[in-house]
Design a protein around this motif. Structure first.
Motif, PDB file in Angstrom:
ATOM      1  N   ARG A 140      39.302  47.959  34.862  1.00  0.00           N
ATOM      2  CA  ARG A 140      40.550  48.110  34.469  1.00  0.00           C
ATOM      3  C   ARG A 140      41.538  47.107  35.216  1.00  0.00           C
ATOM      4  N   HIS A 141      40.924  46.883  36.702  1.00  0.00           N
ATOM      5  CA  HIS A 141      42.052  45.935  37.313  1.00  0.00           C
ATOM      6  C   HIS A 141      41.738  44.607  36.917  1.00  0.00           C
ATOM      7  N   GLU A 189      36.287  46.387  39.359  1.00  0.00           N
ATOM      8  CA  GLU A 189      36.636  47.369  38.606  1.00  0.00           C
ATOM      9  C   GLU A 189      37.161  46.876  37.214  1.00  0.00           C
ATOM     10  N   ASP A 200      40.944  43.631  33.994  1.00  0.00           N
ATOM     11  CA  ASP A 200      41.739  43.357  32.647  1.00  0.00           C
ATOM     12  C   ASP A 200      42.993  43.332  33.033  1.00  0.00           C
ATOM     13  N   ALA A 201      43.688  43.959  34.157  1.00  0.00           N
ATOM     14  CA  ALA A 201      45.038  43.650  34.107  1.00  0.00           C
ATOM     15  C   ALA A 201      45.550  42.384  34.747  1.00  0.00           C
TER      16      ALA A 201
END
Length: 129
Positions: free
Chosen positions: A82-83, A80, A85-86
């Motif tokens: 967004r994960h 994923e 990127d986090a």
């Protein structure tokens, strides 16, 4: 603890060490911040801890598919964007904090500098030319 040390290091290093190394390789700006021996050691120490905590938070907060033997829950999370990127943002924060530490201000970067690389390229051109 001598006998346990041989076992302990690989267990700490995997799989979070592989994740950190892979993402670090994909983001050279992180290497630029932590390119001296002590900075690398500090970065890896804190990156492993903080990425582990972040991954733990993500698994609690987000559902992942039931394990079917094809990928781990970490792989499912990092698929994923967004994960992923986090995790990269957390790595960058750790690198920036380590780079800003005044204890490492006088340390030289590991590996050749730009001048040494240029000299080597010139040497190689002459030798292979």
């Amino acid at each position: 603890m001598t006998g346990d040390a041989d076992v302990w290091i690989p267990l700490v290093d995997e799989p979070i060490g592989s994740i950190v190394a892979s993402l670090q390789a994909q983001h050279p700006e992180i290497d630029e911040l932590v390119s001296s021996p002590h900075r690398i050691l500090a970065f890896r120490t804190f990156a492993y801890i903080r990425v582990g905590i972040l991954l733990g938070q993500l698994i609690v907060e987000h559902d992942v598919p039931d394990y079917d033997g094809t990928e781990t829950w970490i792989d499912a999370l990092l698929r994923e964007p967004r994960h992923r990127d986090a995790v990269v943002r957390e790595l960058r924060r750790v690198a920036e904090e380590v780079a800003a530490d005044p204890r490492y201000a006088d340390e030289e970067k590991m590996g050749p500098d730009d001048e040494a690389r240029a000299r080597f390229r010139e040497f190689a051109r002459k030798q292979l030319g």
